[in-house]
Enzyme design. Structure first.
Site, PDB file in Angstrom:
ATOM      1  N   GLY A  33       0.775  -1.240   0.000  1.00 57.01           N
ATOM      2  CA  GLY A  33       0.000   0.000   0.000  1.00 57.01           C
ATOM      3  C   GLY A  33       0.794   1.270   0.000  1.00 57.01           C
ATOM      4  O   GLY A  33       1.665   1.519  -0.838  1.00 57.01           O
ATOM      5  N   LYS A 136       8.581 -14.026  17.236  1.00 56.27           N
ATOM      6  CA  LYS A 136       8.627 -15.433  17.657  1.00 56.27           C
ATOM      7  C   LYS A 136       9.844 -16.133  17.053  1.00 56.27           C
ATOM      8  O   LYS A 136      10.476 -16.972  17.702  1.00 56.27           O
ATOM      9  CB  LYS A 136       7.343 -16.144  17.232  1.00 56.27           C
ATOM     10  CG  LYS A 136       7.319 -17.627  17.601  1.00 56.27           C
ATOM     11  CD  LYS A 136       6.000 -18.276  17.230  1.00 56.27           C
ATOM     12  CE  LYS A 136       6.013 -19.767  17.623  1.00 56.27           C
ATOM     13  NZ  LYS A 136       4.715 -20.418  17.335  1.00 56.27           N
ATOM     14  N   HIS A 274      10.226   9.279  57.331  1.00 56.76           N
ATOM     15  CA  HIS A 274       9.062   8.391  57.440  1.00 56.76           C
ATOM     16  C   HIS A 274       7.847   8.946  56.685  1.00 56.76           C
ATOM     17  O   HIS A 274       6.741   8.977  57.191  1.00 56.76           O
ATOM     18  CB  HIS A 274       8.724   8.118  58.907  1.00 56.76           C
ATOM     19  CG  HIS A 274       9.762   7.281  59.595  1.00 56.76           C
ATOM     20  ND1 HIS A 274       9.940   5.946  59.306  1.00 56.76           N
ATOM     21  CD2 HIS A 274      10.685   7.598  60.532  1.00 56.76           C
ATOM     22  CE1 HIS A 274      10.933   5.471  60.054  1.00 56.76           C
ATOM     23  NE2 HIS A 274      11.410   6.458  60.796  1.00 56.76           N
ATOM     24  N   ASP A 492     -12.800  22.837  69.543  1.00 61.38           N
ATOM     25  CA  ASP A 492     -11.687  22.580  70.461  1.00 61.38           C
ATOM     26  C   ASP A 492     -10.328  22.824  69.804  1.00 61.38           C
ATOM     27  O   ASP A 492      -9.378  23.258  70.469  1.00 61.38           O
ATOM     28  CB  ASP A 492     -11.758  21.166  71.036  1.00 61.38           C
ATOM     29  CG  ASP A 492     -11.990  20.088  69.989  1.00 61.38           C
ATOM     30  OD1 ASP A 492     -12.054  20.414  68.795  1.00 61.38           O
ATOM     31  OD2 ASP A 492     -12.122  18.903  70.389  1.00 61.38           O
TER      32      ASP A 492
END
Length: 538
Positions: A33, A136, A274, A492
């Site tokens: 193509g 393959k 940490h 609080d």
């Protein structure tokens, strides 16, 4: 030797030049193509696939290479006498190279207005089949799925006349990855379009064994996301020190993301321990920023990870003399600073990330839980609005400090509060933080506020201000900003903040008791800003 090559590519970049070079080696070129037309237009002799198969292209190009005359030439095992005899009997000629890349399916479906029928037309069938067949049989066939590999292959052919076994193995794996990623993209799209199912397929490569996991008895591996660009630990170069551990990666990423949030207008330093920033500061110089970040928690800074957004200089490196740190990450290092850090310890890990200040960013974050994966968009920004809801106004000149404080809070584990202070004009430091508590009150009174006083004690003794310690603390704390990663369920938190003379508070708001919280802030003369943006970090 490569005697026959099949070229059929969607990405035409470099294919004409590559085919010209193959022709010089006497390679017979087979094509299809559009690829064949381009090669012929550029004076390259091409054998059309239909001449090999004695079968024309059909159904608008859907059928062209799916034929035994093609796949027999690719899959035939050269060392298998039966295969060779069968190929001769069927008049199948061997194909030694396959050059194929696929229709751009992901690009197509990412465009606006693309419908299902259009997307399906961009599902390549013959291309993946050819790639898999060639890969393959990689011992005998060189398979090229990436135009970037043209140069490597030609260089080997010029020097030795063949493509090496090592290169063929690399190309084969690359081809299988290419088809795997391609099929994954199709699965993701069609699962949504046809079944209304969301599918995530993650792809990570180059597994690197780490020294250990979160603990010594755990194994760990770091995998890299393919083609990742920009500010990522995957792109760092280690200049010195022993191998990184699992925790080094986690903490260094926290430090990197924290520094990036601050931008690069001023030198910035994050110190992480940490997976929480225990120090964060900006400064007029890198040395100023590191000293201020260190003052944010000198105790926790022991064994920490340091990240900065600017070149690490000698003066800053010398500040670390006698101080134990696990890792330093910077976009660059002055030669003298690098030498100083190397001489400091054989174990300190020194990482370089030139792209550290790039603007590119990752859109999503992922978290694996047992049997599942969580995906969420990245937490971007500091606030949706900036509304002072109290009678005491929030000074406009403190807004940059407030935004700095929120950025610190974003990187701190929930429930999180952070205290930030303008230690000199235009330079900010995290004075203390409270992280990871089941309730916000403890993050304030038992951690952030208490730790702030401890840190101020060290600064006070070093600088010897002309006032007693309590007055010094009161003055500093009254100029701090406190940020909370979520709303206050009760008043609080405001009460305890006031006990430490904290007068400027940022919160997303949104509690059913917001009015109660606002009333308490008004009674105590506190300025409270609602941002409407929560920043939980779990």
């Amino acid at each position: 030797m490569v005697k026959r090559a099949l070229l059929s590519v969607s990405d035409k970049e470099g294919i004409v030049e590559f085919a010209h070079e193959l022709s010089k080696f006497g390679v017979e070129i087979i094509s299809t193509g559009g690829t064949g037309r381009i090669l012929q237009e550029n004076g390259i002799e091409v054998t059309d696939v239909s001449e090999i198969t004695n079968f024309p292209e059909m159904m608008e190009g859907r059928i062209k290479t799916l034929h035994p005359m093609i796949h027999g030439g690719v899959l035939c095992l050269r060392e298998n006498s039966n295969h060779i005899e069968e190929a001769k009997m069927a008049n199948i000629k061997l194909i030694d190279m396959v050059v194929v890349n696929l229709y751009p399916f992901e690009v197509t479906v990412s465009k606006d207005g693309v419908n299902l029928d259009e997307a399906i037309e961009y599902i390549d069938i013959g291309g993946p089949t050819l790639l898999r067949s060639a890969a393959k049989n990689y011992q005998s066939v060189a398979v090229i799925s990436d135009p970037n590999d043209y140069g490597t292959v030609l260089k080997e052919m010029r020097s030795s006349g063949i493509v090496s076994d090592k290169t063929k193995k690399h190309l084969a794996v690359k081809a299988f990855r290419h088809t795997a990623n391609y099929d994954s993209a199709i699965d993701t799209y069609l699962s949504k379009e046809l079944l209304d199912e969301e599918v995530i397929r993650l792809n990570f490569t180059q597994g690197r064994q780490l020294r250990y996991g979160e603990n010594w008895h755990q194994n760990a591996t770091f995998y890299k996301e393919p083609d990742v660009t920009g500010p990522s630990l995957a792109n760092t170069k280690q200049l010195h020190g022993k191998a990184l551990s699992y925790n080094n990666y986690v903490d260094a990423d926290n430090a990197l993301q924290t520094v990036k949030q601050l931008g690069n207008e001023k030198p910035s330093v994050a110190i992480v321990k940490h997976n929480n920033p225990c120090g964060l500061a900006t400064g007029d110089s890198l040395n100023d920023a590191l000293r201020a970040a260190w003052d944010g928690d000198p105790i926790s800074a022991f064994g920490s990870i340091i990240c900065t957004n600017t070149t690490f200089d000698l003066e800053t490196a010398q500040f670390l003399k006698g101080k134990f740190v696990e890792l330093v990450l910077a976009p660059d290092y002055e030669p003298e600073a690098l030498e100083f850090l190397k001489n400091k310890s054989d174990n300190i890990r020194i990482l370089e990330l030139p792209e550290l200040n790039d603007k590119s960013n990752i859109d999503y974050t992922y978290k694996y839980i047992t049997g599942g994966l969580l995906k969420q968009s990245k937490d971007v920004g500091t606030h949706k609005k900036w509304e002072c809801v109290t009678e005491t106004p929030f000074p406009e000149n403190k807004k940059p400090l407030g935004e700095f404080c929120i950025n610190a809070c974003k990187s701190t584990k929930s429930n999180a509060v952070t205290l930030a202070y303008e230690y000199k004009e235009g330079c900010y430091m995290m004075l203390a933080m409270g992280a990871g508590q089941p309730n916000r009150v403890d993050s304030i009174r038992k951690l952030a506020a208490t730790k702030a006083r401890e840190n101020l004690q060290v600064i006070y003794e070093r600088e010897n201000p002309d006032m007693d310690f309590e007055k010094y603390c009161e003055q500093v704390m009254s100029n701090c900003v406190m940020a909370s990663d979520a709303f206050f369920p009760f008043d609080d938190s405001v009460i305890h903040a006031n006990e430490y003379n904290i007068k400027y508070i940022l919160s997303p708001g949104g509690s059913i008791r917001d009015n109660e919280v606002i009333d308490t802030a008004n009674r105590l003369g506190i300025s409270l800003v609602f941002t409407e943006m929560r920043h939980f970090l779990h």
